[in-house]
Design a protein around this motif. Structure first.
Motif, PDB file in Angstrom:
ATOM      1  N   UNK A  66       0.812  -1.217   0.000  1.00  0.00           N
ATOM      2  CA  UNK A  66       0.000   0.000   0.000  1.00  0.00           C
ATOM      3  C   UNK A  66       0.846   1.267   0.000  1.00  0.00           C
ATOM      4  N   UNK A  67       2.071   1.183   0.472  1.00  0.00           N
ATOM      5  CA  UNK A  67       2.922   2.378   0.531  1.00  0.00           C
ATOM      6  C   UNK A  67       4.185   2.250  -0.318  1.00  0.00           C
ATOM      7  N   UNK A  68       4.263   1.250  -1.155  1.00  0.00           N
ATOM      8  CA  UNK A  68       5.481   0.960  -1.905  1.00  0.00           C
ATOM      9  C   UNK A  68       5.892   2.094  -2.846  1.00  0.00           C
ATOM     10  N   UNK A  69       4.918   2.668  -3.537  1.00  0.00           N
ATOM     11  CA  UNK A  69       5.260   3.728  -4.492  1.00  0.00           C
ATOM     12  C   UNK A  69       5.878   4.928  -3.787  1.00  0.00           C
ATOM     13  N   UNK A  70       5.360   5.258  -2.616  1.00  0.00           N
ATOM     14  CA  UNK A  70       5.884   6.415  -1.876  1.00  0.00           C
ATOM     15  C   UNK A  70       7.193   6.088  -1.173  1.00  0.00           C
ATOM     16  N   UNK A  71       7.224   4.976  -0.454  1.00  0.00           N
ATOM     17  CA  UNK A  71       8.319   4.723   0.477  1.00  0.00           C
ATOM     18  C   UNK A  71       9.462   3.897  -0.099  1.00  0.00           C
ATOM     19  N   UNK A  72       9.244   3.263  -1.226  1.00  0.00           N
ATOM     20  CA  UNK A  72      10.321   2.503  -1.876  1.00  0.00           C
ATOM     21  C   UNK A  72      10.667   3.147  -3.213  1.00  0.00           C
ATOM     22  N   UNK A  73       9.761   3.067  -4.176  1.00  0.00           N
ATOM     23  CA  UNK A  73      10.019   3.638  -5.503  1.00  0.00           C
ATOM     24  C   UNK A  73      10.282   5.133  -5.407  1.00  0.00           C
ATOM     25  N   UNK A  74       9.457   5.845  -4.642  1.00  0.00           N
ATOM     26  CA  UNK A  74       9.583   7.292  -4.551  1.00  0.00           C
ATOM     27  C   UNK A  74      10.855   7.775  -3.895  1.00  0.00           C
ATOM     28  N   UNK A  75      11.512   6.918  -3.133  1.00  0.00           N
ATOM     29  CA  UNK A  75      12.764   7.300  -2.493  1.00  0.00           C
ATOM     30  C   UNK A  75      13.958   7.197  -3.436  1.00  0.00           C
ATOM     31  N   UNK A  76      13.754   6.619  -4.606  1.00  0.00           N
ATOM     32  CA  UNK A  76      14.803   6.505  -5.624  1.00  0.00           C
ATOM     33  C   UNK A  76      16.102   5.935  -5.040  1.00  0.00           C
ATOM     34  N   UNK A  77      16.028   4.746  -4.451  1.00  0.00           N
ATOM     35  CA  UNK A  77      17.234   4.190  -3.824  1.00  0.00           C
ATOM     36  C   UNK A  77      18.239   3.682  -4.849  1.00  0.00           C
ATOM     37  N   UNK A  78      19.503   3.716  -4.474  1.00  0.00           N
ATOM     38  CA  UNK A  78      20.518   2.962  -5.199  1.00  0.00           C
ATOM     39  C   UNK A  78      20.549   1.522  -4.689  1.00  0.00           C
ATOM     40  N   UNK A  79      20.346   1.390  -3.360  1.00  0.00           N
ATOM     41  CA  UNK A  79      20.228   0.078  -2.725  1.00  0.00           C
ATOM     42  C   UNK A  79      18.958   0.074  -1.878  1.00  0.00           C
ATOM     43  N   UNK A  80      18.159  -0.978  -2.040  1.00  0.00           N
ATOM     44  CA  UNK A  80      16.925  -1.118  -1.269  1.00  0.00           C
ATOM     45  C   UNK A  80      17.017  -2.396  -0.432  1.00  0.00           C
ATOM     46  N   UNK A  81      17.015  -2.216   0.877  1.00  0.00           N
ATOM     47  CA  UNK A  81      17.082  -3.323   1.830  1.00  0.00           C
ATOM     48  C   UNK A  81      15.667  -3.638   2.300  1.00  0.00           C
ATOM     49  N   UNK A  82      15.249  -4.873   2.171  1.00  0.00           N
ATOM     50  CA  UNK A  82      13.864  -5.255   2.489  1.00  0.00           C
ATOM     51  C   UNK A  82      13.871  -6.411   3.483  1.00  0.00           C
ATOM     52  N   UNK A  83      13.225  -6.203   4.639  1.00  0.00           N
ATOM     53  CA  UNK A  83      12.983  -7.285   5.597  1.00  0.00           C
ATOM     54  C   UNK A  83      11.530  -7.215   6.029  1.00  0.00           C
TER      55      UNK A  83
END
Length: 207
Positions: A66-83
């Motif tokens: 529900x928040x992926x576009x804002x909090x993951x994609x929208x943050x424009x990461x070079x590295x995305x750590x997911x747990x």
């Protein structure tokens, strides 16, 4: 080290990642993410990095979606750590079965989110297992948690992502110590428990 100078490092997950980052412990929280940030900074002071914590307590993979576009994609990461995944399992054992996420839904949702982030941003992924601080692998919640961790291992292989084996890290310390040394409820670690998680992350980050 896997990072390069001026990269943006984003962590996303549930309360284990959150750790007060939205209130009294802003902006990094006081858990494993902040320990990783501090130790990487100390070891590699000539490599400036931007660190972002986007953990939210109580999240399942459904909440993450529900928040992926804002909090993951929208943050424009070079590295995305997911747990993510602890609550997906735990809810079934905490009297909230309607909020638990079945294994097939968990896998399909997480795969979709991860591919979306890579396609949209070109980021590199690092995937960490959900865990239970319980040495008895026959314990029903531990056995179920292991099934979800196996999904993460499979996705890491499928997507070519470094894999943080947090459950194995706890298993190593549980071989010589009781669960209560690390957490009161088998899920939310105290500071030494967060250090166990951070150490597992650092092994992947620094090689």
């Amino acid at each position: 080290m896997i990072f390069e100078a001026d990269q943006r490092i984003v962590f996303i997950g549930d309360s284990i990642t959150d750790c007060g980052r939205r209130d009294v412990r802003a902006p990094y929280g006081d858990g494993y993410m902040n320990l990783v940030r501090a130790l990487v900074t100390a070891r590699f002071p000539a490599t400036p990095l931007t660190w972002v914590n986007r953990g939210v307590g109580g999240d399942t993979v459904r909440d993450l979606a529900a928040r992926w576009e804002r909090d993951a994609v929208g943050e424009r990461p070079d590295w995305l750590f997911v747990m993510i995944g602890i609550n997906d399992v735990w809810r079934a054992f905490a009297g909230q079965p309607d909020q638990a996420v079945p294994l097939d839904e968990y896998e399909a949702t997480l795969r979709t989110l991860l591919r979306r982030a890579v396609d949209a941003t070109g980021c590199r992924l690092v995937l960490a297992d959900p865990y239970l601080i319980e040495p008895d692998r026959a314990d029903p919640q531990r056995a179920e948690s292991d099934r979800y961790a196996a999904v993460v291992a499979g996705l890491a292989s499928e997507l070519g992502a470094p894999h943080v084996t947090t459950q194995r890290a706890f298993d190593d310390v549980l071989a010589v110590s009781p669960p209560t040394l690390w957490a009161d409820d088998r899920v939310h670690p105290d500071l030494p428990g967060h250090a166990v998680i951070a150490d597992a992350f650092l092994r992947v980050i620094t090689g």
